[in-house]
Design a protein around this motif. Structure first.
Motif, mmCIF file in Angstrom:
data_model
loop_
_atom_site.group_PDB
_atom_site.id
_atom_site.type_symbol
_atom_site.label_atom_id
_atom_site.label_comp_id
_atom_site.label_asym_id
_atom_site.label_seq_id
_atom_site.Cartn_x
_atom_site.Cartn_y
_atom_site.Cartn_z
ATOM 1 N N SER A 215 -25.796 -4.384 -7.482
ATOM 2 C CA SER A 215 -25.375 -4.179 -6.011
ATOM 3 C C SER A 215 -26.173 -4.443 -5.021
ATOM 4 O O SER A 215 -25.858 -5.321 -4.068
ATOM 5 C CB SER A 215 -25.182 -2.616 -5.740
ATOM 6 O OG SER A 215 -24.755 -2.202 -4.549
ATOM 7 N N LEU A 216 -27.546 -4.546 -5.120
ATOM 8 C CA LEU A 216 -28.300 -5.026 -4.136
ATOM 9 C C LEU A 216 -28.371 -6.491 -4.036
ATOM 10 O O LEU A 216 -28.429 -7.269 -3.036
ATOM 11 C CB LEU A 216 -29.832 -4.644 -4.598
ATOM 12 C CG LEU A 216 -30.999 -5.382 -3.709
ATOM 13 C CD1 LEU A 216 -30.781 -5.056 -2.073
ATOM 14 C CD2 LEU A 216 -32.326 -4.783 -4.371
ATOM 15 N N TYR A 217 -28.061 -7.296 -5.257
ATOM 16 C CA TYR A 217 -27.889 -8.597 -5.339
ATOM 17 C C TYR A 217 -26.805 -9.023 -4.536
ATOM 18 O O TYR A 217 -26.863 -10.004 -3.698
ATOM 19 C CB TYR A 217 -27.892 -9.134 -6.618
ATOM 20 C CG TYR A 217 -27.582 -10.722 -7.109
ATOM 21 C CD1 TYR A 217 -28.544 -11.651 -6.961
ATOM 22 C CD2 TYR A 217 -26.278 -11.159 -7.214
ATOM 23 C CE1 TYR A 217 -28.304 -12.848 -7.321
ATOM 24 C CE2 TYR A 217 -25.941 -12.278 -7.350
ATOM 25 C CZ TYR A 217 -26.939 -13.280 -7.620
ATOM 26 O OH TYR A 217 -26.714 -14.576 -7.584
ATOM 27 N N TYR A 218 -25.630 -8.639 -4.854
ATOM 28 C CA TYR A 218 -24.350 -8.955 -4.137
ATOM 29 C C TYR A 218 -24.306 -8.543 -2.580
ATOM 30 O O TYR A 218 -23.839 -9.191 -1.750
ATOM 31 C CB TYR A 218 -23.151 -8.370 -4.945
ATOM 32 C CG TYR A 218 -22.875 -9.184 -6.193
ATOM 33 C CD1 TYR A 218 -22.542 -10.297 -6.003
ATOM 34 C CD2 TYR A 218 -23.187 -8.666 -7.240
ATOM 35 C CE1 TYR A 218 -22.263 -11.171 -7.433
ATOM 36 C CE2 TYR A 218 -22.819 -9.260 -8.561
ATOM 37 C CZ TYR A 218 -22.358 -10.641 -8.515
ATOM 38 O OH TYR A 218 -22.071 -11.072 -9.541
ATOM 39 N N THR A 219 -24.959 -7.422 -2.310
ATOM 40 C CA THR A 219 -25.109 -6.971 -0.845
ATOM 41 C C THR A 219 -25.926 -8.048 -0.253
ATOM 42 O O THR A 219 -25.745 -8.337 1.188
ATOM 43 C CB THR A 219 -25.615 -5.739 -0.820
ATOM 44 O OG1 THR A 219 -24.888 -4.665 -1.507
ATOM 45 C CG2 THR A 219 -25.898 -5.193 0.656
ATOM 46 N N THR A 220 -26.976 -8.479 -0.561
ATOM 47 C CA THR A 220 -27.762 -9.535 0.000
ATOM 48 C C THR A 220 -27.037 -10.814 0.000
ATOM 49 O O THR A 220 -27.266 -11.454 1.313
ATOM 50 C CB THR A 220 -29.104 -9.673 -0.710
ATOM 51 O OG1 THR A 220 -29.855 -8.494 -1.057
ATOM 52 C CG2 THR A 220 -29.936 -10.684 -0.125
ATOM 53 N N LEU A 221 -26.250 -11.158 -0.974
ATOM 54 C CA LEU A 221 -25.740 -12.318 -0.745
ATOM 55 C C LEU A 221 -24.403 -12.298 0.293
ATOM 56 O O LEU A 221 -24.003 -13.146 0.944
ATOM 57 C CB LEU A 221 -24.946 -12.591 -2.236
ATOM 58 C CG LEU A 221 -25.561 -13.435 -3.307
ATOM 59 C CD1 LEU A 221 -24.434 -13.640 -4.346
ATOM 60 C CD2 LEU A 221 -25.902 -14.810 -2.771
ATOM 61 N N ALA A 222 -23.736 -11.115 0.370
ATOM 62 C CA ALA A 222 -23.016 -10.956 1.439
ATOM 63 C C ALA A 222 -23.572 -11.192 3.111
ATOM 64 O O ALA A 222 -22.777 -11.627 3.858
ATOM 65 C CB ALA A 222 -22.059 -9.382 1.308
ATOM 66 N N LEU A 223 -25.063 -10.512 3.111
ATOM 67 C CA LEU A 223 -25.493 -10.675 4.468
ATOM 68 C C LEU A 223 -25.902 -12.106 4.633
ATOM 69 O O LEU A 223 -26.096 -12.565 5.831
ATOM 70 C CB LEU A 223 -26.641 -9.656 4.380
ATOM 71 C CG LEU A 223 -26.246 -8.231 4.180
ATOM 72 C CD1 LEU A 223 -27.692 -7.482 3.988
ATOM 73 C CD2 LEU A 223 -25.824 -7.679 5.517
ATOM 74 N N MET A 224 -25.899 -12.673 3.515
ATOM 75 C CA MET A 224 -26.389 -14.404 3.604
ATOM 76 C C MET A 224 -25.270 -15.153 4.183
ATOM 77 O O MET A 224 -25.541 -16.254 4.286
ATOM 78 C CB MET A 224 -27.216 -14.750 2.656
ATOM 79 C CG MET A 224 -28.439 -14.128 2.204
ATOM 80 S SD MET A 224 -29.089 -14.783 0.844
ATOM 81 C CE MET A 224 -31.008 -14.210 0.873
ATOM 82 N N GLY A 225 -24.010 -14.418 3.946
ATOM 83 C CA GLY A 225 -22.843 -15.497 4.461
ATOM 84 C C GLY A 225 -22.072 -16.010 3.010
ATOM 85 O O GLY A 225 -21.511 -17.138 3.151
#
Length: 263
Positions: A215-225
């Motif tokens: 979840s942390l991995y994909y949440t960070t990807l979402a924040l990065m655009g």
């Protein structure tokens, strides 16, 4: 006359003061990219391994075809995956079971990379609720995945969206920090600038129950655009759950899909 000479000298100086700057890109080196998934659906399951590129490279990610890839679980099962070509390795007999912890081991180029992921218990995906909002005379659509979050554990969810059977490359993640134990009412934060939602569109959403590190991995990807391994490496890479500096993610998760047509 002196003024004319001064102007000529200044013009000569400015036209000849060119400095060549060599940019020293940080992290401008190739890194291994590992993407693996184990689900509660029927196998086989796959691990894809490639090599990232430096900032100045323009070719596609080269596959890693000489790795030894092993996946095991905490029930004593272990399997060396079969190489299928183009950096893809496949299981033959391993089963994805809810509640089990899976360990990935990759050996290549005299390096070893490991990752662990625990498959959560499945939360039933009931339906997709469509909400309409009129903005400036136009109709905007929002999509709410309907499911009842269990109150006794922390839950994380990832959603994979398709529109008219075309996969949308966005990272959509929810958790139960504000609605623990409740029926979900949170909409998916979809960037619809390039999407044409209209009546008759067929919407399909796969819900994945994922562990916290995934979840942390994909949440960070979402924040990065909405970029990253599999769709391009981000300038600052998201926190991978794979050791030894590898990019990518290894995820053991459940899957369930619901579909709806916009009325």
């Amino acid at each position: 006359m002196k003024h004319i000479i001064c102007l000529i000298l200044l013009a000569f100086l400015f036209t000849n003061c060119e400095t060549v700057v060599d940019l020293d890109y940080k992290s401008n080196q190739s890194e291994i990219v590992i993407e693996g998934n184990i689900t509660d659906g029927e196998g086989p399951y796959y691990v894809k391994i490639s090599q990232s590129l430096g900032l100045t490279d323009t070719t596609s990610y080269p596959p890693v075809n000489d790795a030894v890839v092993t996946v095991s679980d905490d029930a004593g099962n272990s399997e060396v995956l079969t190489f299928k070509g183009n950096g893809v390795y496949q299981t033959l007999t391993l089963e994805g079971v809810q509640g089990r912890t899976y360990t990935l081991n990759v050996e290549t180029n005299e390096q070893t990379y490991t990752a662990q992921s625990t498959m959560p218990q499945k939360v039933a995906f009931d339906s997709i609720k469509i909400e309409e909002v009129e903005l400036g005379g136009e109709i905007d659509y929002s999509f709410i995945p309907v499911y009842s979050d269990p109150a006794d554990v922390s839950n994380n969810y990832r959603f994979v969206l398709s529109v008219n059977n075309e996969l949308v490359s966005q990272h959509l993640v929810l958790n139960d920090e504000i609605n623990n134990g409740l029926v979900n009412t949170l909409k998916l934060e979809i960037d619809d600038d390039d999407l044409d939602f209209e009546p008759g569109c067929f919407i399909s959403i796969e819900m994945q129950c994922i562990d916290k590190s995934v979840s942390l991995y994909y949440t960070t990807l979402a924040l990065m655009g909405n970029t990253g391994p599999g769709g391009g490496t981000t300038p600052n890479n998201p926190p991978s759950n794979i050791s030894n500096g590898a990019l990518g993610v290894f995820s053991a998760h459940t899957v369930e899909t619901q579909s709806v047509t916009i009325p």
